[in-house]
Scaffold this motif. Sequence first.
Motif, short mmCIF file in Angstrom:
data_model
loop_
_atom_site.label_atom_id
_atom_site.label_comp_id
_atom_site.label_asym_id
_atom_site.label_seq_id
_atom_site.Cartn_x
_atom_site.Cartn_y
_atom_site.Cartn_z
N LYS A 68 0.27 -1.03 41.37
CA LYS A 68 0.24 -0.46 42.72
C LYS A 68 -0.24 -1.50 43.73
CE LYS A 68 -1.70 3.31 45.46
NZ LYS A 68 -2.60 4.50 45.44
N ASP A 69 -1.32 -2.18 43.39
CA ASP A 69 -1.84 -3.22 44.29
C ASP A 69 -0.82 -4.32 44.50
OD1 ASP A 69 -4.22 -1.87 44.54
OD2 ASP A 69 -5.26 -3.04 43.02
N ALA A 70 -0.10 -4.69 43.44
CA ALA A 70 0.91 -5.74 43.54
C ALA A 70 2.06 -5.31 44.45
CB ALA A 70 1.44 -6.10 42.16
N MET A 71 2.50 -4.07 44.30
CA MET A 71 3.59 -3.57 45.14
C MET A 71 3.19 -3.52 46.61
SD MET A 71 6.39 -3.06 43.51
CE MET A 71 7.23 -2.08 44.74
N VAL A 72 1.98 -3.02 46.85
CA VAL A 72 1.48 -2.96 48.23
C VAL A 72 1.36 -4.37 48.81
CG1 VAL A 72 -0.49 -2.36 49.69
CG2 VAL A 72 0.31 -0.76 47.93
N GLY A 73 0.80 -5.30 48.00
CA GLY A 73 0.64 -6.67 48.46
C GLY A 73 1.97 -7.34 48.75
#
Length: 262
Positions: A36-41
């Motif tokens: 999730k953090d990677a996608m948002v980033g």
Amino acid sequence: MTQGSIDIAWWQLALFSLTLIIPFAINFRYQLEIGKDAMVGLLRMTVQLFLIGLYLQYLFTLNNLWVNLLWLLIMLLVGSSAIIKKAKLPVRPMLAPVLLGLLVGLLPLLALLSLVIIQPQPYYHAQYLIPLAGMLLGNSLTSNIVCLQHFFSAFKDRWDEYEGAIALGATSVQACHVFVQSSLQKALAPILATMATTGIVSLPGMMTGQILGGASPMVAIKYQLLIMIAIWVMMSVSITLCLFLVVRQKISPEGRLKVTLT
């Protein structure tokens, strides 16, 4: 012979983006829980770079002194806020020392680079001013975060040592000198390691970008040396001035810390 920068088609960029399957597969396989953090980033990075690309095109075309200075001020304010938040410190009492440290570290170097060394026409040319400021500020963010985190952590972890020095008659400046010294060492260690390995272990981004843009390797090397020296100078000035102001403004005459630590 060198050639100009080769453009990349959007479909080629999209095709290369398929390599992102690899880190996402690793995340899934080892249950890293960073998907999730990677996608948002990735989404934020793409949108922000696209928007800043459009804005910089406008900025370079307009090339107005006051607009350039306003953009520098925005960069300084956003950078200062990011440093304070990442260091997990209260924004209001810490904004002035952090901002002033960045300001004093950045502006004289930009003036020296623009007026004496590179000498673009006009001297405030956005094509040089904004990227140079971005590189200097961007590289200074981490050092400021590390410096402040280490300094304020020392108060929590070694408070008894600090109070003991105050009880023995030391001033607050004298009592926290060892904290300042250690924080500066920690903050400057990465740039010293980078300088020691540049050219052998790694080719820095600016040099690589200039070579890909068509500049000769020797021209790229001169610019890289210039920017690495400037980065080290700015880091040293900004973190030293910031700590200097914190010690003298955020510690009471009785030795009490005025900044609330989380």
